[in-house]
Design an enzyme around this catalytic site. Structure first.
Site, PDB file in Angstrom:
ATOM      1  CE  LYS A  11      37.735  35.943  37.420  1.00 52.84           C
ATOM      2  NZ  LYS A  11      38.122  36.334  38.926  1.00 52.84           N
ATOM      3  CE1 TYR A  51      39.705  40.884  36.113  1.00 57.55           C
ATOM      4  CE2 TYR A  51      41.023  39.435  34.981  1.00 57.55           C
ATOM      5  CZ  TYR A  51      39.738  39.958  36.049  1.00 57.55           C
ATOM      6  OH  TYR A  51      39.102  38.915  36.275  1.00 57.55           O
ATOM      7  CG  PHE A  59      45.672  40.888  42.741  1.00 59.49           C
ATOM      8  CD1 PHE A  59      44.931  40.774  41.564  1.00 59.49           C
ATOM      9  CD2 PHE A  59      45.233  41.695  43.956  1.00 59.49           C
ATOM     10  CE1 PHE A  59      43.922  41.682  41.553  1.00 59.49           C
ATOM     11  CE2 PHE A  59      44.350  42.524  43.803  1.00 59.49           C
ATOM     12  CZ  PHE A  59      43.614  42.602  42.735  1.00 59.49           C
ATOM     13  NE  ARG A  87      30.194  41.862  42.056  1.00 61.01           N
ATOM     14  CZ  ARG A  87      31.602  42.093  42.150  1.00 61.01           C
ATOM     15  NH1 ARG A  87      32.315  41.705  40.752  1.00 61.01           N
ATOM     16  NH2 ARG A  87      32.346  42.003  43.004  1.00 61.01           N
ATOM     17  CB  THR A  93      36.393  38.913  45.918  1.00 60.35           C
ATOM     18  OG1 THR A  93      35.635  40.017  45.491  1.00 60.35           O
ATOM     19  CG2 THR A  93      37.620  38.865  44.956  1.00 60.35           C
ATOM     20  NE  ARG A 104      34.004  35.434  42.524  1.00 65.64           N
ATOM     21  CZ  ARG A 104      34.209  36.796  42.072  1.00 65.64           C
ATOM     22  NH1 ARG A 104      33.543  37.609  43.041  1.00 65.64           N
ATOM     23  NH2 ARG A 104      34.986  37.171  41.114  1.00 65.64           N
ATOM     24  CG  ASN A 114      37.618  34.639  41.959  1.00 66.39           C
ATOM     25  OD1 ASN A 114      37.592  34.457  40.857  1.00 66.39           O
ATOM     26  ND2 ASN A 114      37.626  35.703  42.622  1.00 66.39           N
ATOM     27  CG  HIS A 117      35.205  39.291  35.620  1.00 65.45           C
ATOM     28  ND1 HIS A 117      35.631  40.151  36.419  1.00 65.45           N
ATOM     29  CD2 HIS A 117      34.246  40.128  34.822  1.00 65.45           C
ATOM     30  CE1 HIS A 117      35.022  41.484  35.827  1.00 65.45           C
ATOM     31  NE2 HIS A 117      34.421  41.224  34.904  1.00 65.45           N
ATOM     32  CD  GLU A 128      33.773  44.187  32.890  1.00 61.80           C
ATOM     33  OE1 GLU A 128      34.795  44.591  33.740  1.00 61.80           O
ATOM     34  OE2 GLU A 128      33.161  43.455  33.342  1.00 61.80           O
TER      35      GLU A 128
HETATM   36  N1  UDP Z   1      42.507  38.927  43.096  1.00 61.14           N
HETATM   37  C1  UDP Z   1      43.340  38.107  43.581  1.00 61.14           C
HETATM   38  N2  UDP Z   1      43.913  38.561  44.825  1.00 61.14           N
HETATM   39  C2  UDP Z   1      42.874  39.431  45.575  1.00 61.14           C
HETATM   40  C3  UDP Z   1      41.947  40.220  44.895  1.00 61.14           C
HETATM   41  C4  UDP Z   1      41.551  39.877  43.691  1.00 61.14           C
HETATM   42  O1  UDP Z   1      43.917  37.568  43.095  1.00 61.14           O
HETATM   43  O2  UDP Z   1      43.410  39.844  46.779  1.00 61.14           O
HETATM   44  C5  UDP Z   1      41.753  38.621  41.784  1.00 61.14           C
HETATM   45  C6  UDP Z   1      40.325  37.600  41.646  1.00 61.14           C
HETATM   46  O3  UDP Z   1      40.533  36.493  40.617  1.00 61.14           O
HETATM   47  C7  UDP Z   1      39.465  38.742  41.532  1.00 61.14           C
HETATM   48  C8  UDP Z   1      40.039  39.596  40.356  1.00 61.14           C
HETATM   49  O4  UDP Z   1      41.431  39.512  41.138  1.00 61.14           O
HETATM   50  O5  UDP Z   1      38.452  37.920  41.141  1.00 61.14           O
HETATM   51  C9  UDP Z   1      39.757  41.022  40.343  1.00 61.14           C
HETATM   52  O6  UDP Z   1      39.370  41.565  41.782  1.00 61.14           O
HETATM   53  P1  UDP Z   1      38.070  42.414  42.258  1.00 61.14           P
HETATM   54  O7  UDP Z   1      38.591  43.120  43.611  1.00 61.14           O
HETATM   55  O8  UDP Z   1      37.795  43.499  41.110  1.00 61.14           O
HETATM   56  O9  UDP Z   1      37.108  41.142  42.655  1.00 61.14           O
HETATM   57  P2  UDP Z   1      35.798  40.722  42.092  1.00 61.14           P
HETATM   58  O10 UDP Z   1      35.209  42.050  41.263  1.00 61.14           O
HETATM   59  O11 UDP Z   1      36.238  39.916  40.750  1.00 61.14           O
HETATM   60  O12 UDP Z   1      35.089  40.177  43.145  1.00 61.14           O
HETATM   61 MG    MG Z   2      36.039  43.485  40.044  1.00 60.02          MG
END
Ligand code: UDP
Ligand code: MG
Length: 140
Positions: A11, A51, A59, A87, A93, A104, A114, A117, A128
């Site tokens: 990112k 997204y 958010f 993962r 996250t 992360r 973070n 992705h 994707e």
């Molecule tokens: N995100 C955010 N605030 C939140 C949760 C998620 O800004 O409270 C952003 C963050 O960059 C995250 C992305 O949205 O990586 C996608 O969220 P997801 O829940 O899918 O998390 P991930 O799969 O990336 O762990």
């Molecule tokens: Mg996700």
């Protein structure tokens, strides 16, 4: 578990801090192979579509603005159990909750910025990968 592929994206907060090599080392150390990779700027339209699953989350707009704020690196990673393994390498996250040694934990700034992705399931990974790469761009 057979060899599989997953999608990864470094990112803008991480490309801004010149962390591409350090992040890629984490994948390679854990046996994931980078079989496709390119650096690009996302458009708002592309990011909203990528997204779309989060479109009703509070958010969403902030996430879109952040993702278009600088270059990203899109990647295809290949290896045993690649989706789950990636993962694990990424961590939770929110970097504050991520395990020691994860991308992360080491490189994430906060729950939004973070660093990385990664696809969360095999069907999402396939979708994707298709979003960014054609078959001839992926060399295993
Ligand atoms: N995100 C955010 N605030 C939140 C949760 C998620 O800004 O409270 C952003 C963050 O960059 C995250 C992305 O949205 O990586 C996608 O969220 P997801 O829940 O899918 O998390 P991930 O799969 O990336 O762990
Ligand atoms: Mg996700």
């Amino acid at each position: 578990m057979a060899k599989e592929r997953t999608f990864s994206m470094i990112k803008p907060d991480a490309t801004a801090r010149n962390l591409t090599g350090k992040i890629n080392a984490k994948f390679e150390e854990r046996g994931l192979r980078i079989v496709a990779q390119k650096r690009l700027r996302l458009s708002r339209l592309q990011t909203r579509e990528f997204y779309i699953i989060h479109k009703d989350r509070p958010f969403y707009e902030e996430l879109v603005e952040y993702m278009v704020s600088g270059p990203v690196i899109v990647q295809v990673l290949e290896g045993e159990d690649a989706v789950v393994k990636n993962r694990e390498i990424m961590g939770a996250t929110d970097p504050a909750n991520a395990a020691v040694g994860t991308i992360r934990k080491e490189f994430g700034e906060d729950i939004g910025r973070n660093a990385i992705h990664g696809s969360d399931a095999a069907d999402a990974a396939a979708q994707e990968i298709r979003f960014f790469f054609s078959d001839i761009e992926i060399v295993g």
